[in-house]
Design an enzyme around this catalytic site. Structure first.
Site, short mmCIF file in Angstrom:
data_model
loop_
_atom_site.label_atom_id
_atom_site.label_comp_id
_atom_site.label_asym_id
_atom_site.label_seq_id
_atom_site.Cartn_x
_atom_site.Cartn_y
_atom_site.Cartn_z
N ASP A 298 0.72 -1.76 -0.20
CA ASP A 298 0.03 0.13 -0.46
C ASP A 298 0.98 1.45 0.24
O ASP A 298 2.13 0.90 0.55
CB ASP A 298 -0.98 0.12 1.21
CG ASP A 298 -1.71 1.34 1.59
OD1 ASP A 298 -2.44 1.47 0.51
OD2 ASP A 298 -1.91 2.39 2.76
N ASP A 335 -7.60 25.64 8.29
CA ASP A 335 -7.82 24.17 7.90
C ASP A 335 -6.52 23.20 8.26
O ASP A 335 -5.51 23.73 8.18
CB ASP A 335 -6.91 24.01 6.08
CG ASP A 335 -6.83 22.48 5.86
OD1 ASP A 335 -7.27 21.93 6.05
OD2 ASP A 335 -6.61 22.28 3.97
N PHE A 368 -13.37 22.78 4.01
CA PHE A 368 -13.26 22.29 2.97
C PHE A 368 -14.57 21.48 3.31
O PHE A 368 -14.67 20.76 3.76
CB PHE A 368 -11.81 21.04 2.80
CG PHE A 368 -12.06 19.95 1.35
CD1 PHE A 368 -11.43 20.84 0.93
CD2 PHE A 368 -12.03 18.60 2.17
CE1 PHE A 368 -11.42 19.80 -0.26
CE2 PHE A 368 -12.43 18.28 0.75
CZ PHE A 368 -12.04 18.28 0.02
N ARG A 373 -14.84 20.90 -2.86
CA ARG A 373 -13.26 20.53 -3.34
C ARG A 373 -12.49 21.57 -3.44
O ARG A 373 -11.80 22.11 -3.58
CB ARG A 373 -12.89 19.87 -4.36
CG ARG A 373 -13.91 18.75 -4.31
CD ARG A 373 -14.26 18.08 -6.03
NE ARG A 373 -12.62 17.36 -6.17
CZ ARG A 373 -11.77 16.88 -7.08
NH1 ARG A 373 -12.46 16.89 -8.56
NH2 ARG A 373 -10.70 16.82 -7.63
N SER A 375 -11.37 25.59 0.13
CA SER A 375 -11.43 25.85 1.34
C SER A 375 -10.93 26.95 0.44
O SER A 375 -10.29 27.28 0.16
CB SER A 375 -10.41 24.45 1.99
OG SER A 375 -9.39 25.01 1.96
#
Length: 683
Positions: A298, A335, A368, A373, A375
């Site tokens: 991953d 954010d 956001f 999609r 902010s």
């Protein structure tokens, strides 16, 4: 984590192992190993012959003692391997103390013993608190000291949501406050499972080990029948073969060496993994790791550090880069994602723009959302309001158009170039004008390219799995040095890829840390979960990497191959040993047939070592059979040296070193012991 003594024969390991060797003489314990069990029965039968030994009393007593030593040395090898694990378990127990838990119930906090916690309970942990049990962080973020488990002093961040929410009982909160939902019942926590595994109490035999045990049992049965039928044959030929001599022959012919060491080899494989900070919940997985063909990794948190970081600013034509940095920072002040915080830090470090406190009603932050999609922040003061946004190129294009502006093609081209290079572009706009692009990048872990090159050298194909688009995935795959990648992967796609590889007859290993990796970890032949990952991932895998280093699989593969090679090498050595023992014991057994003055016969030609006497030959062979077990214990515990090579090369090396060595060593050893026995007049 307190480390075990590095010396194989450290006194703190030696004394308990000696005591355990005698405890393992219990018939129920001996019966688990057919070879050692038969040897113990032979030692018991020889001991029973002592009262009727007559003129051979000294010989029978010595024979009996060395047969018992053979059993004890076999027990000692297993006890040493278990003792190393038990020392590790004791160190872990010292880390696990009874702690108080701050239980949240109906909005109120109460203190209870950690042992009283149940699955589903909610607890609060603040600075200095010990996390009482395994769980998931459901609120807050904190720095956690996990040295009790990993042995590493560097703290780690644990936060609610995402793939870094799992915490383990016994670790300590260094800062801040978190709320944890308990996910494990008492006695089934991560630390409890580690203790059980390193002690070897729940170690299951691998298929290879089971097959070898069946082979050893079959060989033991065959040689037992041979020895039983030899007595009437000897009587018919004129030689009375005593029970102690036949028992000596049996013990020397059955594969006592590998029979005594097979358990120690398996236990030490798990022990070596623990020393590399990998907890294996399955001995079968350790062995399977030695034959892995494909490794699926991953990307996020394994190949990369896990968080995208702002690394560069690309301003639009005519826009000063400082203006872009200022606008990007303003749009990111509210954010709290790692990406948003990194933009604030980039503007501060590169341009000296410090974060500002923006108070309402002059500033309104736009958080956001998945639907927009983007902010940003709106300023209402002054003659002209300011509307600053940052987000995906498509979202900002729509925003600029709605503000009455025209999207800047050059800025959009820069965003596309960043995406092609493997980065993530965030376009910044103020009102109807695009100001430029912020480049976010997944940071590839240092040194990972060299590790993947090593994996490739031993024939393991590496496949990166990511949810990124193909362009980004291709760029990161090239930087990391993996062989191929699977982009925009869903949990179903990961699982299907593993099933497809297994359908082609390949053994697959998977590393991951997220809940979405759990199905693939469970399906893989070797599933290595990152300790920093979610509880679901750690439960699904059959190994947990306490260092959360995906390339640790290289160490796991080497240990798996080393385990298989060690077992093969010592099996070859054990079977080759029998050749010399034939030449020592068979002539001695039938010497009585040709005992008349100066007589000789066909079997006399087998006495190529020129041993002193029949009794000396038999006793020397039995002594060598016991001592060689002790001599090989370090090799069984450490494993043979591993060098990347094909199966054919490894087979040739085993035959050359351990096959020929297994034939030559007993000739030299038995002859030397025979000289010592004769010189000391032991028989």
């Amino acid at each position: 984590m307190t480390r075990k003594p590095d010396s194989l024969f450290a006194s703190e390991l030696l004394r308990p192992a000696v005591a355990a060797s005698f405890r393992k003489l219990h018939p129920r314990t001996l019966a688990k190993n057919p070879v050692v069990f038969v040897t113990a029965l032979g030692a018991l039968a020889t001991t029973a012959c002592i009262p009727t030994a007559g003129a051979e009393l000294g010989f029978v007593i010595q024979l009996s003692l060395w047969l018992w030593f053979t059993v004890l040395f076999a027990n000692f090898a297993e006890a040493m391997a278990e003792g190393r694990g038990r020392a590790q378990a004791d160190a872990l127990r010292r880390q696990r103390s009874e702690t108080a838990a701050r239980l949240l119930r109906d909005g109120r906090e109460e203190r209870i013993a950690a042992s009283d916690l149940k699955k589903g309970d909610i607890v609060v942990c603040e600075t200095g608190d010990t996390i009482p049990a395994d769980g998931d962080v459901i609120e807050g973020i904190a720095s956690v000291d996990e040295s009790a488990i990993t042995g590493e002093s560097a703290p780690v961040i644990r936060e609610s949501g995402g793939d870094r929410s799992a915490v383990s009982g016994g670790t300590r909160v260094l800062s801040d406050r978190i709320v944890v939902c308990i996910t494990m019942e008492k006695g089934h926590g991560f630390l409890d499972r580690m203790i059980a595994m390193v002690e070897g109490a729940r170690r299951q035999k691998t298929p290879n080990e089971v097959a070898l045990t069946v082979l050893l049992a079959a060989l033991t049965l065959i040689f037992l029948l041979v020895c039983v039928t030899l007595r009437p044959f000897g009587t018919f030929a004129g030689a009375e073969l005593s029970a102690p001599v036949l028992i000596a022959l049996l013990v020397c012919l059955i594969p006592t060496t590998i029979g005594a060491l097979v358990s120690a080899i398996g236990i030490s494989g798990i022990d070596r993994l623990i020393r590399r900070n990998v907890m294996a919940t399955s001995g079968r997985a350790v062995e399977a790791a030695g034959d892995v063909d494909v490794l699926l990794l991953d990307k996020t948190g394994t190949i990369t550090l896990g968080n995208r970081i702002a690394t560069d600013l690309v301003p639009a034509h005519g826009v000063p880069v400082e203006q872009l940095a200022d606008a990007a920072q303003l749009a990111s002040l509210a954010d709290q994602t790692p990406e948003g915080r990194s933009i604030v830090v980039l503007a501060k470090n590169r341009f000296g723009i410090r974060a500002r406190e923006l108070a309402a009603p002059h500033a309104t932050f736009v958080p956001f959302s998945a639907s927009t999609r983007m902010s940003g922040v709106d300023f209402a003061d002054g003659s002209r309001p300011r509307r600053i946004r940052k987000g995906a190129a498509e979202a900002i294009t729509t925003f600029v158009s709605r503000e009455g502006g025209v999207p800047d093609r050059a800025v959009l081209a820069s965003a596309e170039a960043i995406a092609r290079a493997g980065g993530t572009p965030l376009v910044v706009a103020e009102g109807a004008r695009m100001l430029g692009v912020v480049q976010l990048k997944d940071v590839v872990k240092g040194g990972i390219q060299q590790r993947f090159a090593h994996l490739r050298a031993v024939g393991i194909q590496t496949v990166m799995i990511t949810g990124d688009n193909p362009l980004t995935a291709a760029a990161i795959a090239a930087e990391a040095g993996v062989d191929s990648f699977l982009a925009e992967a869903t949990p179903e796609m990961k699982l299907q890829r593993i099933c497809d590889e297994q359908a082609r007859g390949r053994l697959v290993a998977m590393t991951g840390d997220g809940t979405n990796d759990a199905p693939a970890l469970a399906q893989a032949d070797v599933g290595v979960a990152m300790n920093t990952g979610t509880q679901a991932a750690r439960e699904a895998g059959n190994m947990v990497d306490l260092d959360s280093n995906p390339t640790k699989l290289l160490d796991i593969v080497e240990i798996g191959k080393q385990l298989i090679m060690t077992r093969g090498a010592l099996t070859t050595f054990s079977l080759a040993n029998d050749v010399a023992k034939y030449f020592a014991i068979i002539p001695a057994m039938f010497a009585g047939i040709y005992a008349t003055a100066g007589a000789s016969g066909p079997l006399s030609a087998l006495d190529v070592m020129g041993l002193g006497s029949p009794q000396s030959a038999i006793l020397s062979a039995v002594i060598f059979n016991a001592l060689i077990i002790v001599a090989l214990i370090p090799l069984a515990l450490r494993g043979v040296a591993y060098r990347p090579a094909s199966a054919a090369v490894i087979l040739r090396r085993n035959l050359l070193i351990y096959g020929i060595g297994g034939v030559v060593a007993p000739f030299l050893g038995i002859k030397l012991l025979d000289v010592i026995v004769d010189a000391l007049h032991l028989v």
